[in-house]
Design a protein around this motif. Structure first.
Motif, PDB file in Angstrom:
ATOM      1  N   LEU A   1      -6.473  -3.948   4.075  1.00  0.00           N
ATOM      2  CA  LEU A   1      -6.315  -3.460   5.452  1.00  0.00           C
ATOM      3  C   LEU A   1      -7.249  -4.167   6.423  1.00  0.00           C
ATOM      4  O   LEU A   1      -6.948  -4.284   7.609  1.00  0.00           O
ATOM      5  CB  LEU A   1      -6.545  -1.942   5.512  1.00  0.00           C
ATOM      6  CG  LEU A   1      -5.418  -1.072   4.957  1.00  0.00           C
ATOM      7  CD1 LEU A   1      -5.770   0.406   5.092  1.00  0.00           C
ATOM      8  CD2 LEU A   1      -4.098  -1.350   5.681  1.00  0.00           C
TER       9      LEU A   1
ATOM     10  N   ASP B   1       5.236   6.067   5.141  1.00  0.00           N
ATOM     11  CA  ASP B   1       5.422   6.533   3.759  1.00  0.00           C
ATOM     12  C   ASP B   1       5.259   8.036   3.666  1.00  0.00           C
ATOM     13  O   ASP B   1       4.748   8.678   4.582  1.00  0.00           O
ATOM     14  CB  ASP B   1       4.475   5.794   2.799  1.00  0.00           C
ATOM     15  CG  ASP B   1       3.016   6.166   2.990  1.00  0.00           C
ATOM     16  OD1 ASP B   1       2.673   7.364   2.893  1.00  0.00           O
ATOM     17  OD2 ASP B   1       2.202   5.249   3.232  1.00  0.00           O
TER      18      ASP B   1
ATOM     19  N   ASN C   1       0.837  -1.209   0.000  1.00  0.00           N
ATOM     20  CA  ASN C   1       0.000   0.000   0.000  1.00  0.00           C
ATOM     21  C   ASN C   1       0.869   1.256   0.000  1.00  0.00           C
ATOM     22  O   ASN C   1       0.627   2.189  -0.758  1.00  0.00           O
ATOM     23  CB  ASN C   1      -0.891   0.036   1.248  1.00  0.00           C
ATOM     24  CG  ASN C   1      -2.194  -0.712   1.034  1.00  0.00           C
ATOM     25  OD1 ASN C   1      -2.534  -1.075  -0.097  1.00  0.00           O
ATOM     26  ND2 ASN C   1      -2.915  -0.962   2.101  1.00  0.00           N
TER      27      ASN C   1
ATOM     28  N   GLN D   1     -12.626   2.244   0.490  1.00  0.00           N
ATOM     29  CA  GLN D   1     -11.489   2.847  -0.186  1.00  0.00           C
ATOM     30  C   GLN D   1     -11.542   4.339   0.040  1.00  0.00           C
ATOM     31  O   GLN D   1     -12.606   4.876   0.369  1.00  0.00           O
ATOM     32  CB  GLN D   1     -11.500   2.493  -1.664  1.00  0.00           C
ATOM     33  CG  GLN D   1     -11.007   1.071  -1.853  1.00  0.00           C
ATOM     34  CD  GLN D   1     -11.345   0.476  -3.174  1.00  0.00           C
ATOM     35  OE1 GLN D   1     -12.394   0.783  -3.729  1.00  0.00           O
ATOM     36  NE2 GLN D   1     -10.493  -0.383  -3.672  1.00  0.00           N
ATOM     37  N   GLY D   2     -10.406   4.995  -0.080  1.00  0.00           N
ATOM     38  CA  GLY D   2     -10.308   6.420   0.222  1.00  0.00           C
ATOM     39  C   GLY D   2     -11.445   7.223  -0.388  1.00  0.00           C
ATOM     40  O   GLY D   2     -12.169   7.934   0.292  1.00  0.00           O
TER      41      GLY D   2
HETATM   42  P1  ADP Z   1      -6.916  -1.454  -1.472  1.00  0.00           P
HETATM   43  O1  ADP Z   1      -6.710  -2.830  -2.015  1.00  0.00           O
HETATM   44  O2  ADP Z   1      -8.046  -0.725  -2.125  1.00  0.00           O
HETATM   45  O3  ADP Z   1      -5.665  -0.670  -1.379  1.00  0.00           O
HETATM   46  P2  ADP Z   1      -6.828  -1.524   1.412  1.00  0.00           P
HETATM   47  O4  ADP Z   1      -7.776  -2.140   2.389  1.00  0.00           O
HETATM   48  O5  ADP Z   1      -5.433  -2.013   1.428  1.00  0.00           O
HETATM   49  O6  ADP Z   1      -7.483  -1.709  -0.004  1.00  0.00           O
HETATM   50  O7  ADP Z   1      -6.832   0.039   1.646  1.00  0.00           O
HETATM   51  C1  ADP Z   1      -8.067   0.736   1.753  1.00  0.00           C
HETATM   52  C2  ADP Z   1      -7.894   2.186   1.379  1.00  0.00           C
HETATM   53  O8  ADP Z   1      -7.081   2.839   2.346  1.00  0.00           O
HETATM   54  C3  ADP Z   1      -7.202   2.417   0.054  1.00  0.00           C
HETATM   55  O9  ADP Z   1      -8.083   2.349  -1.038  1.00  0.00           O
HETATM   56  C4  ADP Z   1      -6.621   3.829   0.241  1.00  0.00           C
HETATM   57  O10 ADP Z   1      -7.616   4.793  -0.027  1.00  0.00           O
HETATM   58  C5  ADP Z   1      -6.296   3.857   1.724  1.00  0.00           C
HETATM   59  N1  ADP Z   1      -4.867   3.566   2.004  1.00  0.00           N
HETATM   60  C6  ADP Z   1      -4.335   2.401   2.438  1.00  0.00           C
HETATM   61  N2  ADP Z   1      -2.998   2.500   2.630  1.00  0.00           N
HETATM   62  C7  ADP Z   1      -2.667   3.761   2.296  1.00  0.00           C
HETATM   63  C8  ADP Z   1      -1.437   4.506   2.282  1.00  0.00           C
HETATM   64  N3  ADP Z   1      -0.275   3.967   2.654  1.00  0.00           N
HETATM   65  N4  ADP Z   1      -1.496   5.806   1.886  1.00  0.00           N
HETATM   66  C9  ADP Z   1      -2.663   6.369   1.528  1.00  0.00           C
HETATM   67  N5  ADP Z   1      -3.849   5.737   1.509  1.00  0.00           N
HETATM   68  C10 ADP Z   1      -3.867   4.448   1.884  1.00  0.00           C
END
Ligand code: ADP
Length: 275
Positions: free
Chosen positions: A228, A193, A161, A212-213
């Motif tokens: 996540l 990050d 991520n 998702q964001g």
């Molecule tokens: P995805 O497979 O969509 O990345 P995740 O569950 O891993 O699903 O993450 C959910 C959401 O959290 C992502 O779509 C993003 O919007 C946000 N996100 C996760 N990790 C980060 C990161 N390191 N920086 C910014 N946004 C993040």
């Protein structure tokens, strides 16, 4: 006498209520088991033909196709990979939620594990022109007893991520010794990050399934919104809790604390003793 009657009646009522509760609980459990079994069967059934589709797309891509065909095949491969990831993640969440995931205690070398992860993600870091560094507190014992498979799954997911949502920046994994006792070591992990960051009102919900964001972020970066969720659940199984700090436009820090038993240097039985 009157009091006795009232007591008996209220005891009977209580028993009846308890019975009803028991029956409702059993019903809910049966429904949940049926749902979990259904999800698992559907996912497995989908995976088999999908593997064939992915395999054939892969083979055809190796046959030097014409440009137009290559574009179609790449698009097929992309969708196939996405679906495979999605199905695997659904299966994983289902397994965790139905308490079928257990901790496997293994003696492992933490430094080695993290270096292997670093090497396997080196190429991915170059895609968005990011640097990637790993810092491990030198006072951390080399050998620990824990579940290295789950630990790498958690860290890989967070780094993936971090690399995805960061461009021309840096991703660091920092492991510090939180406390050391006679038989245990508690470690503090951080994946930091310098990427796009997460808005304050989304800091909790990013851990929810399919969250998702935003629609724009989803369109731009892709993803299943399940990574996540799995990370949070796995950390909980290992006895920790995930924390997230983030500033939009500056970056994000995911952190968690886990306790391990102290391990011992692995003995290589094939090695001849030095004379
Ligand atoms: P995805 O497979 O969509 O990345 P995740 O569950 O891993 O699903 O993450 C959910 C959401 O959290 C992502 O779509 C993003 O919007 C946000 N996100 C996760 N990790 C980060 C990161 N390191 N920086 C910014 N946004 C993040």
């Amino acid at each position: 006498y009157k009091n006795n009657i009232i007591r008996t009646q209220s005891n009977l009522l209580l028993k009846e209520k308890n019975n009803e509760l028991e029956i409702a609980k059993e019903k809910a459990e049966r429904a949940s088991n049926a749902r979990s079994e259904f999800l698992s069967t559907v996912s497995h059934e989908l995976r088999t033909p999908l593997n064939a589709i992915n395999g054939i797309a892969h083979l055809l891509l190796e046959e030097n196709p014409k440009k137009a065909q290559m574009d179609y095949l790449n698009s097929l491969k992309f969708s196939g990979d996405y679906l495979t990831k999605f199905i695997n993640e659904i299966l994983e969440i289902n397994k965790i939620d139905s308490n079928k995931v257990e901790i496997e205690y293994i003696n492992f070398n933490l430094k080695q594990l993290l270096e292997d992860i670093q090497n396997s993600l080196k190429e991915l870091a170059t895609v968005n022109n990011n640097t990637f560094n790993l810092e491990i507190d030198s006072s951390i014992p080399d050998y620990l007893i824990g579940d290295p498979t789950k630990l790498s799954q958690i860290i890989m997911n967070l780094i993936n991520n971090a690399l995805k949502f960061t461009k021309n920046g840096n991703v660091s994994v920092i492991v510090k010794l939180h406390s050391l006792e006679a038989k245990n070591a508690t470690l503090y992990f951080e994946v930091i990050d310098t990427g796009i960051g997460i808005p304050a009102d989304k800091l909790q919900s990013v851990f929810d399934s399919f969250s998702q964001g935003s629609i724009e972020i989803n369109r731009k970066y892709g993803g299943t919104g399940l990574g996540l969720t799995i990370v949070k659940k796995l950390i909980k199984i290992l006895g920790g809790r995930i924390n997230l700090k983030s500033v939009v436009g500056k970056g994000s820090t995911f952190s968690f604390k886990l306790q391990f038993k102290l391990g011992s240097q692995l003995v290589n039985l094939d090695e001849k003793p030095k004379t």
